[in-house]
Design an enzyme around this catalytic site. Structure first.
Site, PDB file in Angstrom:
ATOM      1  N   SER A 220      21.085  28.503  34.618  1.00 15.32           N
ATOM      2  CA  SER A 220      20.780  27.550  35.681  1.00 15.32           C
ATOM      3  C   SER A 220      19.369  27.832  36.214  1.00 15.32           C
ATOM      4  O   SER A 220      18.403  27.734  35.460  1.00 15.32           O
ATOM      5  CB  SER A 220      21.841  27.640  36.782  1.00 15.32           C
ATOM      6  OG  SER A 220      21.768  26.535  37.630  1.00 15.32           O
TER       7      SER A 220
ATOM      8  N   TYR B  99      18.177  36.056  38.224  1.00 18.00           N
ATOM      9  CA  TYR B  99      18.410  34.705  38.772  1.00 18.00           C
ATOM     10  C   TYR B  99      17.263  34.328  39.703  1.00 18.00           C
ATOM     11  O   TYR B  99      16.485  33.459  39.401  1.00 18.00           O
ATOM     12  CB  TYR B  99      19.760  34.651  39.493  1.00 18.00           C
ATOM     13  CG  TYR B  99      20.146  33.245  39.893  1.00 18.00           C
ATOM     14  CD1 TYR B  99      20.688  32.368  38.960  1.00 18.00           C
ATOM     15  CD2 TYR B  99      19.946  32.788  41.189  1.00 18.00           C
ATOM     16  CE1 TYR B  99      21.026  31.066  39.316  1.00 18.00           C
ATOM     17  CE2 TYR B  99      20.279  31.487  41.563  1.00 18.00           C
ATOM     18  CZ  TYR B  99      20.819  30.628  40.620  1.00 18.00           C
ATOM     19  OH  TYR B  99      21.143  29.339  40.971  1.00 18.00           O
TER      20      TYR B  99
ATOM     21  N   HIS C  45      28.617  22.786  33.603  1.00 18.80           N
ATOM     22  CA  HIS C  45      27.671  23.825  34.013  1.00 18.80           C
ATOM     23  C   HIS C  45      28.242  25.225  33.844  1.00 18.80           C
ATOM     24  O   HIS C  45      27.513  26.207  33.924  1.00 18.80           O
ATOM     25  CB  HIS C  45      27.262  23.582  35.465  1.00 18.80           C
ATOM     26  CG  HIS C  45      25.984  24.237  35.862  1.00 18.80           C
ATOM     27  ND1 HIS C  45      24.790  23.996  35.211  1.00 18.80           N
ATOM     28  CD2 HIS C  45      25.695  25.141  36.834  1.00 18.80           C
ATOM     29  CE1 HIS C  45      23.830  24.710  35.773  1.00 18.80           C
ATOM     30  NE2 HIS C  45      24.354  25.418  36.754  1.00 18.80           N
TER      31      HIS C  45
END
Length: 680
Positions: free
Chosen positions: A532, A452, A651
């Site tokens: 994301s 991430y 999302h």
């Protein structure tokens, strides 16, 4: 492969004298008939490919079987009842239950599966009045961040008639039984609600029995901020307001609710650091802050003089990152040591009372309750330890098993080990590698490396059914704790932001190289995965090092770094990314790594499986649409580059179980097919 045609348009923007083409700008209009037709064609192309994979159905079947067990949340007390979420196995949405006592049979309180025919509408949150007699819950439609608030009488479970529409990025903070505070934005004047920019958050108070139009504006007119949140201290003495312009750093304000005419008072107006009021007790505010403490600390202050010059240290900063919680009249300091949980119990005087013994290395979350309770709960998990709920008695310091996971998984056949590797600039980065015991390190194991690296987010060990099905196949799962995250505090976060963002990509590339050098896998069997900001990570690194990965799996990614801040709340991400309008240097830096713009003609890119949702109003699907259109245009290899666009999905939060399973199965089917492997 023959991909659907994507029309190019002559659209150009000029940044500091540099002309940048944007030929797929029209795909930003998510409501146009042309975009909708394009989505249908892309999904058809993807499904045509997936339908030919002989083991696709077998993966889905295994996932359904593995996930078909009873699941529970931690219980929580509200008024006369104890509430908890339960899923009987494969329900699309978990159901909220309640019971007065452990001997009594639990009853359904709210069943989100009844919100819509396809269960795509979800319960996005619920808040109870202090006495538990009233509740306000939020409904998300199709995965959108926009929600509707419904108020009910908890005894009768009947609506009171109070409904608040178009609420976004908001909790619900009750004040007595008179009403509650909530935050929202004005409706976009131009463009779609799912993609138009939302900038100015406002805090309102809704008095029960009145219309939404009569709600009182509390904060956000004189001081304009992008994110405003509110809470009421447990004793209902103070309204606490948090205000921010980006996803890192916030101001704090308080208002004395015992004085109807009291003004809103500034606690701290520093937007660069994070601050949170934990509780009000003994005439003091207890505040978490990372001001002058990159790893976090706790201070107290008299609310009559709340400024930082009056703060008194209570729990000092340590070498480990602090995430605090409160309950049963105690403070629980949940520290991260190399991304592993370590929890200590403190008195409100700041005296260390106990270190809580956890089942092993992993992640512990919870340790929160009302002040008068003596028992609270926490969940412990790791990559090979299914999420298990424990009760904890603050008086004895004893943990007891409360609810064991019902998943069909034997951890004795697997191992999960933390390693440290060196990134490009010499930085030491941790990574946890999980696989079957006795793994042969021959360079031929299918491997997923996940990351991430942003927004101060911590990647800590957590059990996942979707990963178990991979491990069963002899795969390796590796999670790297990259810079940009919060695993080592504010300094680690800042080392992966703005003009330091390349550090994140270098850390991820170095993780992949470590796995290859250690013979866990090779480039022919390596997949990169992230969502994301992690989708940006996957797409940027596949553009920079296309030969390193066989498969790339970017989900709901931020992929157009020049225009991300033009959509919904994207401008709030500028603390991490910077924007193309900040300066010539920032524009050039973003332009160089922006995945959409980094793709080049004649390059053999990895097989790519992009996933997004048509209702994603956090990272709008236009990012994924434009990226895949460009990738299909320039791909010089035979490796397929496809997009899977989920309808009535956002999302990720609140996605129905059947859609979750179908998407996971398609990812693994794509990966194994591209790697030339069979699903056993």
């Amino acid at each position: 492969m023959k991909y659907p045609f994507t029309r190019s348009v002559d659209v150009k923007d000029v940044y500091f004298g540099t002309e940048v083409s944007d030929p797929f700008r029209w795909l930003e209009d998510d409501q146009s008939d042309e975009t909708k037709a394009w989505v249908i064609e892309q999904n058809k192309c993807t499904n045509d490919y997936l339908d030919k994979i002989p083991f696709r159905a077998a993966i889905q079947e295994r996932l359904f079987k593995l996930m078909d067990y009873e699941k529970f949340s931690q219980p929580f007390k509200e008024g006369k009842y104890t509430y908890f979420y339960r899923n009987t196995g494969l329900q699309n949405q978990s159901v909220l239950y309640r019971q007065r006592s452990a001997d009594e049979e639990a009853e359904v309180f709210i069943d989100p599966n009844t919100f819509s025919a396809d269960a795509s509408d979800a319960l996005a949150g619920i808040s109870f009045s202090k006495d538990g007699s009233l509740a306000a819950y939020r409904i998300s439609k199709g995965g959108s961040d926009w929600t509707r608030v419904v108020v009910i009488d908890t005894e009768t479970k009947q609506p009171t008639g109070d409904v608040i529409h178009n609420v976004k990025f908001s909790g619900i903070a009750w004040y007595g039984n008179t009403g509650f505070y909530y935050s929202t934005y004005e409706q976009p004047r131009d463009g779609s609600q799912l993609s138009a920019r939302t900038d100015q958050h406002k805090l309102y108070f809704h008095e029960l029995g009145k219309t939404q139009e009569e709600d009182q504006l509390i904060f956000g007119d004189q001081v304009q901020r992008r994110y405003i949140g509110a809470g009421v201290t447990e004793d209902e003495r103070y309204l606490v307001i948090s205000a921010a312009n980006t996803t890192s750093g916030n101001e704090l304000y308080i208002k004395d609710l015992s004085q109807p005419e009291a003004a809103i008072v500034t606690v701290i107006d520093n937007l660069e650091k994070n601050h949170e009021v934990l509780l009000h007790e003994n005439g003091k505010l207890y505040i978490y802050t990372n001001l002058h403490a990159a790893n976090g600390r706790i201070v107290t202050v008299d609310p009559q003089q709340p400024g930082p010059e009056h703060w008194q240290g209570l729990i000092p900063e340590t070498e480990n990152v602090l995430t605090p919680s409160t309950g049963a009249g105690k403070i629980f300091a949940n520290y991260l040591k190399d991304a592993i949980s370590m929890v200590q119990q403190y008195s409100l005087d700041g005296i260390l009372e106990k270190e809580i013994e956890l089942p092993g290395p992993g992640t512990a979350v919870g340790f929160h309750s009302k002040n008068e309770e003596t028992t609270l709960y926490y969940t412990f998990t790791s990559y090979i330890f299914p999420a298990t709920i424990f009760s904890y008695n603050v008086l004895t310091g004893q943990s007891e098993l409360y609810r064991k996971s019902g998943v069909d998984f034997d951890p004795s056949g697997y191992e999960s080990n933390q390693v440290f590797y060196t990134s490009k600039d010499g930085t030491r980065v941790p990574m946890i590698i999980t696989h079957k015991k006795g793994l042969e390190r021959n360079g031929k194991n299918p491997t997923v490396v996940y990351g991430y690296g942003g927004f101060n987010v911590n990647l800590t060990p957590a059990f996942s059914n979707s990963i178990v099905v991979l491990l069963e196949q002899g795969a390796v799962y590796a999670v790297a704790n990259l810079r940009g995250g919060g695993e080592y505090g504010d300094d680690w976060h800042l080392a992966g932001t703005k003009m330091n963002k390349q550090h994140v990509f270098d850390d991820f590339i170095a993780a992949a190289e470590y796995l290859i050098a250690g013979q866990y896998t090779s480039s022919d069997y390596l997949a990169s995965m992230g969502g994301s900001n992690g989708g940006l990570l996957v797409a940027a690194t596949m553009a920079q090092r296309p030969e390193l990965f066989k498969v790339a799996l970017p989900a709901v990614g931020v992929l157009d770094m020049l225009r991300y801040h033009q959509f919904t709340a994207g401008a709030g991400w500028s603390y991490d990314y910077g924007t193309a309008s900040d300066s010539k240097e920032m524009f050039e830096y973003l332009y160089q790594y922006s995945p959409l713009h980094a793709l080049k003609e004649g390059v053999a890119y990895p097989a790519t499986f992009v996933t997004t949702g048509d209702h994603d109003d956090r990272v709008v699907p236009a990012h994924s649409f434009k990226f895949i259109a460009r990738l299909q245009q320039v791909q010089s290899a035979e490796a397929p580059v496809l997009i899977r666009i989920e309808t009535n999905a956002g999302h990720g939060a609140g996605k129905p179980m059947d859609k979750v399973i179908a998407e996971i199965a398609d990812k693994w089917a794509f990966m194994f097919q591209v790697m030339g492997l069979q699903w056993r």
